[in-house]
Design a protein around this motif. Structure first.
Motif, PDB file in Angstrom:
ATOM      1  N   VAL A  98      37.085  95.640 -16.651  1.00 31.36           N
ATOM      2  CA  VAL A  98      37.286  94.881 -17.898  1.00 31.36           C
ATOM      3  C   VAL A  98      35.963  94.738 -18.643  1.00 31.36           C
ATOM      4  CG1 VAL A  98      37.830  92.574 -18.805  1.00 31.36           C
ATOM      5  CG2 VAL A  98      39.366  93.669 -17.169  1.00 31.36           C
ATOM      6  N   ASN A  99      34.901  94.394 -17.939  1.00 32.25           N
ATOM      7  CA  ASN A  99      33.597  94.249 -18.584  1.00 32.25           C
ATOM      8  C   ASN A  99      33.113  95.564 -19.188  1.00 32.25           C
ATOM      9  OD1 ASN A  99      33.340  91.520 -18.123  1.00 32.25           O
ATOM     10  ND2 ASN A  99      32.188  91.776 -16.228  1.00 32.25           N
ATOM     11  N   ASP A 100      33.434  96.678 -18.560  1.00 32.02           N
ATOM     12  CA  ASP A 100      32.990  97.979 -19.061  1.00 32.02           C
ATOM     13  C   ASP A 100      33.777  98.454 -20.274  1.00 32.02           C
ATOM     14  OD1 ASP A 100      31.036  98.172 -17.154  1.00 32.02           O
ATOM     15  OD2 ASP A 100      32.131  99.571 -15.860  1.00 32.02           O
ATOM     16  N   TYR A 101      35.071  98.169 -20.322  1.00 31.21           N
ATOM     17  CA  TYR A 101      35.917  98.797 -21.325  1.00 31.21           C
ATOM     18  C   TYR A 101      36.483  97.878 -22.400  1.00 31.21           C
ATOM     19  CZ  TYR A 101      35.633 102.947 -18.490  1.00 31.21           C
ATOM     20  OH  TYR A 101      35.157 104.029 -17.804  1.00 31.21           O
ATOM     21  N   VAL A 102      36.491  96.578 -22.182  1.00 31.24           N
ATOM     22  CA  VAL A 102      37.021  95.656 -23.195  1.00 31.24           C
ATOM     23  C   VAL A 102      35.849  95.185 -24.044  1.00 31.24           C
ATOM     24  CG1 VAL A 102      38.245  93.502 -23.607  1.00 31.24           C
ATOM     25  CG2 VAL A 102      38.922  94.977 -21.712  1.00 31.24           C
ATOM     26  N   THR A 103      35.914  95.477 -25.339  1.00 29.76           N
ATOM     27  CA  THR A 103      34.775  95.184 -26.211  1.00 29.76           C
ATOM     28  C   THR A 103      34.872  93.830 -26.906  1.00 29.76           C
ATOM     29  OG1 THR A 103      35.866  96.384 -28.005  1.00 29.76           O
ATOM     30  CG2 THR A 103      34.306  97.617 -26.629  1.00 29.76           C
ATOM     31  N   THR A 104      36.064  93.285 -27.050  1.00 27.04           N
ATOM     32  CA  THR A 104      36.227  91.994 -27.715  1.00 27.04           C
ATOM     33  C   THR A 104      35.925  90.871 -26.720  1.00 27.04           C
ATOM     34  OG1 THR A 104      38.021  93.001 -28.975  1.00 27.04           O
ATOM     35  CG2 THR A 104      37.800  90.615 -29.100  1.00 27.04           C
ATOM     36  N   PRO A 105      34.919  90.032 -27.009  1.00 25.50           N
ATOM     37  CA  PRO A 105      34.530  88.990 -26.046  1.00 25.50           C
ATOM     38  C   PRO A 105      35.663  88.040 -25.664  1.00 25.50           C
ATOM     39  CG  PRO A 105      32.861  89.216 -27.748  1.00 25.50           C
ATOM     40  CD  PRO A 105      34.024  90.063 -28.177  1.00 25.50           C
ATOM     41  N   SER A 106      36.484  87.624 -26.622  1.00 25.03           N
ATOM     42  CA  SER A 106      37.548  86.666 -26.294  1.00 25.03           C
ATOM     43  C   SER A 106      38.610  87.309 -25.409  1.00 25.03           C
ATOM     44  CB  SER A 106      38.179  86.108 -27.572  1.00 25.03           C
ATOM     45  OG  SER A 106      38.705  87.158 -28.360  1.00 25.03           O
ATOM     46  N   VAL A 107      38.962  88.563 -25.668  1.00 23.52           N
ATOM     47  CA  VAL A 107      39.936  89.264 -24.821  1.00 23.52           C
ATOM     48  C   VAL A 107      39.354  89.478 -23.433  1.00 23.52           C
ATOM     49  CG1 VAL A 107      41.243  91.403 -24.531  1.00 23.52           C
ATOM     50  CG2 VAL A 107      41.044  90.369 -26.802  1.00 23.52           C
ATOM     51  N   ARG A 108      38.077  89.844 -23.377  1.00 27.62           N
ATOM     52  CA  ARG A 108      37.407  90.052 -22.091  1.00 27.62           C
ATOM     53  C   ARG A 108      37.433  88.767 -21.280  1.00 27.62           C
ATOM     54  NH1 ARG A 108      32.094  90.859 -23.319  1.00 27.62           N
ATOM     55  NH2 ARG A 108      32.563  92.924 -24.095  1.00 27.62           N
ATOM     56  N   ARG A 109      37.128  87.655 -21.926  1.00 32.18           N
ATOM     57  CA  ARG A 109      37.105  86.360 -21.237  1.00 32.18           C
ATOM     58  C   ARG A 109      38.492  86.012 -20.686  1.00 32.18           C
ATOM     59  NH1 ARG A 109      35.683  83.434 -25.278  1.00 32.18           N
ATOM     60  NH2 ARG A 109      33.556  84.187 -25.238  1.00 32.18           N
ATOM     61  N   VAL A 110      39.524  86.217 -21.491  1.00 34.74           N
ATOM     62  CA  VAL A 110      40.892  85.912 -21.051  1.00 34.74           C
ATOM     63  C   VAL A 110      41.281  86.799 -19.870  1.00 34.74           C
ATOM     64  CG1 VAL A 110      43.324  86.091 -21.727  1.00 34.74           C
ATOM     65  CG2 VAL A 110      41.681  85.003 -23.258  1.00 34.74           C
ATOM     66  N   LEU A 111      40.973  88.085 -19.942  1.00 31.70           N
ATOM     67  CA  LEU A 111      41.333  88.997 -18.849  1.00 31.70           C
ATOM     68  C   LEU A 111      40.583  88.676 -17.561  1.00 31.70           C
ATOM     69  CD1 LEU A 111      41.606  92.395 -20.757  1.00 31.70           C
ATOM     70  CD2 LEU A 111      43.463  91.021 -19.794  1.00 31.70           C
ATOM     71  N   VAL A 112      39.303  88.375 -17.673  1.00 31.99           N
ATOM     72  CA  VAL A 112      38.516  88.040 -16.472  1.00 31.99           C
ATOM     73  C   VAL A 112      39.054  86.755 -15.841  1.00 31.99           C
ATOM     74  CG1 VAL A 112      36.230  87.295 -15.683  1.00 31.99           C
ATOM     75  CG2 VAL A 112      36.450  89.314 -17.127  1.00 31.99           C
ATOM     76  N   TRP A 113      39.402  85.775 -16.666  1.00 35.33           N
ATOM     77  CA  TRP A 113      39.983  84.537 -16.138  1.00 35.33           C
ATOM     78  C   TRP A 113      41.335  84.811 -15.480  1.00 35.33           C
ATOM     79  CZ3 TRP A 113      38.649  79.730 -14.955  1.00 35.33           C
ATOM     80  CH2 TRP A 113      37.417  79.268 -15.400  1.00 35.33           C
ATOM     81  N   ALA A 114      42.155  85.658 -16.103  1.00 34.92           N
ATOM     82  CA  ALA A 114      43.471  85.983 -15.534  1.00 34.92           C
ATOM     83  C   ALA A 114      43.315  86.674 -14.186  1.00 34.92           C
ATOM     84  CB  ALA A 114      44.260  86.859 -16.504  1.00 34.92           C
ATOM     85  N   ILE A 115      42.358  87.576 -14.086  1.00 30.43           N
ATOM     86  CA  ILE A 115      42.106  88.273 -12.817  1.00 30.43           C
ATOM     87  C   ILE A 115      41.649  87.267 -11.759  1.00 30.43           C
ATOM     88  CG2 ILE A 115      40.560  89.909 -11.662  1.00 30.43           C
ATOM     89  CD1 ILE A 115      40.606  91.496 -14.364  1.00 30.43           C
ATOM     90  N   GLY A 116      40.725  86.393 -12.120  1.00 24.48           N
ATOM     91  CA  GLY A 116      40.221  85.396 -11.171  1.00 24.48           C
ATOM     92  C   GLY A 116      41.294  84.427 -10.714  1.00 24.48           C
ATOM     93  N   LEU A 117      42.103  83.948 -11.655  1.00 21.54           N
ATOM     94  CA  LEU A 117      43.167  83.005 -11.292  1.00 21.54           C
ATOM     95  C   LEU A 117      44.238  83.668 -10.425  1.00 21.54           C
ATOM     96  CD1 LEU A 117      43.594  81.024 -14.625  1.00 21.54           C
ATOM     97  CD2 LEU A 117      42.637  80.193 -12.462  1.00 21.54           C
ATOM     98  N   SER A 118      44.610  84.899 -10.750  1.00 16.11           N
ATOM     99  CA  SER A 118      45.632  85.571  -9.936  1.00 16.11           C
ATOM    100  C   SER A 118      45.102  85.865  -8.538  1.00 16.11           C
ATOM    101  CB  SER A 118      46.138  86.836 -10.620  1.00 16.11           C
ATOM    102  OG  SER A 118      45.088  87.755 -10.810  1.00 16.11           O
ATOM    103  N   ALA A 119      43.836  86.267  -8.427  1.00  9.71           N
ATOM    104  CA  ALA A 119      43.250  86.508  -7.107  1.00  9.71           C
ATOM    105  C   ALA A 119      43.186  85.202  -6.308  1.00  9.71           C
ATOM    106  CB  ALA A 119      41.862  87.121  -7.239  1.00  9.71           C
ATOM    107  N   ALA A 120      42.781  84.125  -6.955  1.00  9.64           N
ATOM    108  CA  ALA A 120      42.703  82.829  -6.269  1.00  9.64           C
ATOM    109  C   ALA A 120      44.087  82.374  -5.810  1.00  9.64           C
ATOM    110  CB  ALA A 120      42.078  81.780  -7.186  1.00  9.64           C
TER     111      ALA A 120
END
Length: 151
Positions: A98-120
């Motif tokens: 996500v950090n490598d390919y998503v260029t929009t900061p807000s979308v990147r933030r949402v995706l990283v949070w979604a990944i972290g929450l689902s993993a948790a």
């Protein structure tokens, strides 16, 4: 410089950002991926060897086999360690993508949070399943487990 030379030269890489003081999370993520990868190889092949090569092989795997393994604290911790390492390893890999390919900061933030929450959530759920597993929960007299659970 001629036009032919300009077309064949590689442009200068982006200037690296000045690093802030403190811990370098990307470095620790990189180290974690290597260490957890090595440990996961050992854990997974140990898991596969015990389940598929010992005893009757694949024919021994049924509810009773899993219940027997999860009754042992050694196998509980083995499976929980494998679960935690695999989920964190996978989530960290997805975060990197996500950090490598998503260029929009807000979308990147949402995706990283979604990944972290689902993993948790999956880590919490999987850990609860392993440590609270009770093969006799809900067994009635008509079940084939009734005699075993009465002992």
């Amino acid at each position: 410089m001629s036009v032919a030379q300009e077309a064949s030269t590689i442009p200068a890489p982006r200037t690296p950002a000045v690093r802030k003081k403190g811990s370098n999370l990307e470095k620790w993520g990189w180290i974690y991926m290597r260490a957890s990868g090595v440990l996961l190889v050992v854990l997974i092949f140990g898991h596969l060897f015990v389940n598929l090569m010992t005893g009757e092989g694949i024919h021994q795997i049924d509810f009773a086999f899993v219940a027997g393994k999860l009754a042992s604290p050694f196998w509980q911790w083995w499976d929980v360690l494998m679960l935690w390492l695999a989920l964190i390893h996978g989530a960290n890999g997805m975060r990197t993508i996500v950090n490598d390919y998503v260029t929009t900061p807000s979308v990147r933030r949402v995706l990283v949070w979604a990944i972290g929450l689902s993993a948790a959530f999956l880590i919490l759920l999987g850990t609860l399943v392993v440590f609270t597993f009770d093969p006799c929960l809900g067994v009635t007299e008509s079940s084939s487990l009734w005699e075993i659970c009465q002992a």
